[in-house]
Design an enzyme around this catalytic site. Sequence first.
Site, PDB file in Angstrom:
ATOM      1  N   GLU A 129       0.001   5.551  -6.982  1.00 59.56           N
ATOM      2  CA  GLU A 129       0.396   6.603  -6.003  1.00 59.56           C
ATOM      3  C   GLU A 129       1.307   6.292  -5.259  1.00 59.56           C
ATOM      4  O   GLU A 129       0.988   5.175  -4.194  1.00 59.56           O
ATOM      5  CB  GLU A 129      -1.095   7.365  -5.559  1.00 59.56           C
ATOM      6  CG  GLU A 129      -0.482   8.565  -4.678  1.00 59.56           C
ATOM      7  CD  GLU A 129      -1.744   9.114  -3.883  1.00 59.56           C
ATOM      8  OE1 GLU A 129      -1.750  10.265  -3.791  1.00 59.56           O
ATOM      9  OE2 GLU A 129      -2.889   8.251  -3.640  1.00 59.56           O
ATOM     10  N   GLU A 163      -7.297   6.947  12.736  1.00 59.60           N
ATOM     11  CA  GLU A 163      -6.919   6.330  13.955  1.00 59.60           C
ATOM     12  C   GLU A 163      -5.090   6.331  14.027  1.00 59.60           C
ATOM     13  O   GLU A 163      -4.659   5.861  15.129  1.00 59.60           O
ATOM     14  CB  GLU A 163      -7.140   4.604  13.839  1.00 59.60           C
ATOM     15  CG  GLU A 163      -6.643   3.752  12.718  1.00 59.60           C
ATOM     16  CD  GLU A 163      -7.349   4.059  11.398  1.00 59.60           C
ATOM     17  OE1 GLU A 163      -7.277   3.043  10.594  1.00 59.60           O
ATOM     18  OE2 GLU A 163      -8.169   4.755  11.303  1.00 59.60           O
ATOM     19  N   CYS A 182      -2.302  14.351  -1.234  1.00 57.65           N
ATOM     20  CA  CYS A 182      -2.901  13.769  -2.183  1.00 57.65           C
ATOM     21  C   CYS A 182      -2.755  15.014  -3.229  1.00 57.65           C
ATOM     22  O   CYS A 182      -2.949  14.473  -4.652  1.00 57.65           O
ATOM     23  CB  CYS A 182      -4.415  13.663  -2.059  1.00 57.65           C
ATOM     24  SG  CYS A 182      -5.108  15.333  -1.471  1.00 57.65           S
ATOM     25  N   LYS A 232     -14.894  10.527  12.744  1.00 61.12           N
ATOM     26  CA  LYS A 232     -14.026   9.827  12.975  1.00 61.12           C
ATOM     27  C   LYS A 232     -12.542  10.139  12.536  1.00 61.12           C
ATOM     28  O   LYS A 232     -12.313  10.145  11.281  1.00 61.12           O
ATOM     29  CB  LYS A 232     -14.314   8.560  12.282  1.00 61.12           C
ATOM     30  CG  LYS A 232     -13.422   7.100  12.801  1.00 61.12           C
ATOM     31  CD  LYS A 232     -13.472   5.992  11.908  1.00 61.12           C
ATOM     32  CE  LYS A 232     -12.253   6.056  11.003  1.00 61.12           C
ATOM     33  NZ  LYS A 232     -10.868   5.931  11.426  1.00 61.12           N
ATOM     34  N   PHE A 290      -4.623  10.069   7.728  1.00 57.99           N
ATOM     35  CA  PHE A 290      -3.727  10.484   8.801  1.00 57.99           C
ATOM     36  C   PHE A 290      -2.726  11.737   8.240  1.00 57.99           C
ATOM     37  O   PHE A 290      -2.189  12.301   9.112  1.00 57.99           O
ATOM     38  CB  PHE A 290      -2.751   9.458   8.949  1.00 57.99           C
ATOM     39  CG  PHE A 290      -1.717   9.109   7.502  1.00 57.99           C
ATOM     40  CD1 PHE A 290      -0.494   9.877   7.279  1.00 57.99           C
ATOM     41  CD2 PHE A 290      -2.102   8.281   6.491  1.00 57.99           C
ATOM     42  CE1 PHE A 290       0.236   9.767   6.276  1.00 57.99           C
ATOM     43  CE2 PHE A 290      -1.411   8.075   5.069  1.00 57.99           C
ATOM     44  CZ  PHE A 290      -0.093   8.747   5.329  1.00 57.99           C
TER      45      PHE A 290
END
Length: 534
Positions: free
Chosen positions: A416, A208, A313, A205, A181
């Site tokens: 994290e 979502e 990240c 993909k 995301f």
Amino acid sequence: MLNRFLKYNNRTNIKKVTSIFQKYYYSSSVIPKAPLLINGKFVESETKEYIDVINPATNKKVLQVPQATQSELLAAVQSAKNAFPGWRETPVTQRQRIMFKFLNLLHENTDRIAESIVKENGKTLVDAKGDIFRGLEVVESSCSLTPYMMGETLENLASGQAVDTSTYRQPLGVVAGICPFNFPAMIPLWSLPVALVTGNTYVMKPSEKTPTAFSIMAELFQEAGLPDGVLNVVHGSVDTVNFICDNEDIRAISFVGSNQAGEYIHERGTKQGKRVQANMGAKNHASVLPDADKEGCLNALIGAAFGAAGQRCMALSTCLFVGEANTWMDDLKEKTAQLKVGNGMDPDSDLGPVISKDSYERIHRLIHEGEEKGGEVILDGRNIIVENDEGGNYVGPTLLKLPKDKLNEFECYREEIFGPVLLCIEVDTLDEAIEITNSNPYGNGCALFTGSGAAARKYQHEIDCGQVGINVPIPVPLPMFSWTGSRGSFRGSSHFYGKQGVDFFTQIKSVTTNWPENMVEKGTKISASMPILK
């Protein structure tokens, strides 16, 4: 059902469906459904299962994402499989021309894509445009990949014979991407342009949680002239991921996301014989020496720690202040407190909300846990209220000081956080900072701030991270190189984009030929032994 998608090649519905989607998407009265792209057509799924896309600034629903049905997923793969022979035979120069056209369209539609990112992800508009720009750089690089795609030739391997050997790079076939995301534009573009230019066809993909940016980019690929079936877009969550891992026609998977998901996809995909490149979690450490440029260093730390609300990240989530540099924490607090938290469409906002209510609650819990176990909250961002967005998932910039001798007792250090929280730790020496950084299981990136060339060389030589910055807070290499995260931050053999990206999406074929003037001399004795080259 399969034939329903594959028997049509008429593009007239593409603009119609997409324009309706865009009209509804920016309407407050209708909740649209994200379309699938199968065989060159945007279509509405026949599923009865939908996932709500929530605007994190308001916690209001803005879109519904279908859990694609099994027949729709099969149709997407079959479409890519059918398109592969023609796309593979398309000259690489023509494939690159399509990428050039897409590049221009991406420039022209940056504002439109960025607004969708703000609406679904929450990051500021400026940051959303940066998301697109970094992906755009990979597209630019993909337009000049041909030197990496070349093979090799060696002639006259046998003395007195005409034996030559050549190697060729060829595409794998149907490949797939599973995206997170936090970078709805950049991450899909880490792999897709390289895969397409090298001759593969693709099933994507998107996340979502933030699907619209890629729906727009898929439309732009169509406009750029990408043939039907070369790119297909499917939606869903676990069922779609499992399908991609298991389907025998998908040869490789590119994934970016959490460690739990990445390790699962790598294990499940490789068991099916697929190539998998999985970029996963991180705990990036910065080390600050007292001889660093103080103002520049503090500004860099703040941007790297709190940009995108820490949901990167490569965000710097831990800072090791060495020796006298520990006195800089008060200045860091003063500067950080000046950041404005607000809606991403507000041009004065420095950071927006975090992605979900679950994420918001987890960040609060980890800060509280750090405080309960003896950490000192230097700057607390847990009580931020944003006017007109009181229901949003806003967490303000937070500085949490931890004792160096008990770090692994803190979950906020071991895990994290993926939020706007910077952990601050005082250490005595650079050796101690290096040891702490190397003891962490992740290896995505790290940075050293110093004015000493000797210290910098020592650090970059001894540190065990894949991407190292010297006075650079987020040391992501430009796309003519490759992403090089390591240790617990990566699974796979070849990294994203650059030369390693070409390695990942191609396979080597070697051809050995023998064309002597006289193929077999009369009276030659037949031998079943291994030949010996003289």
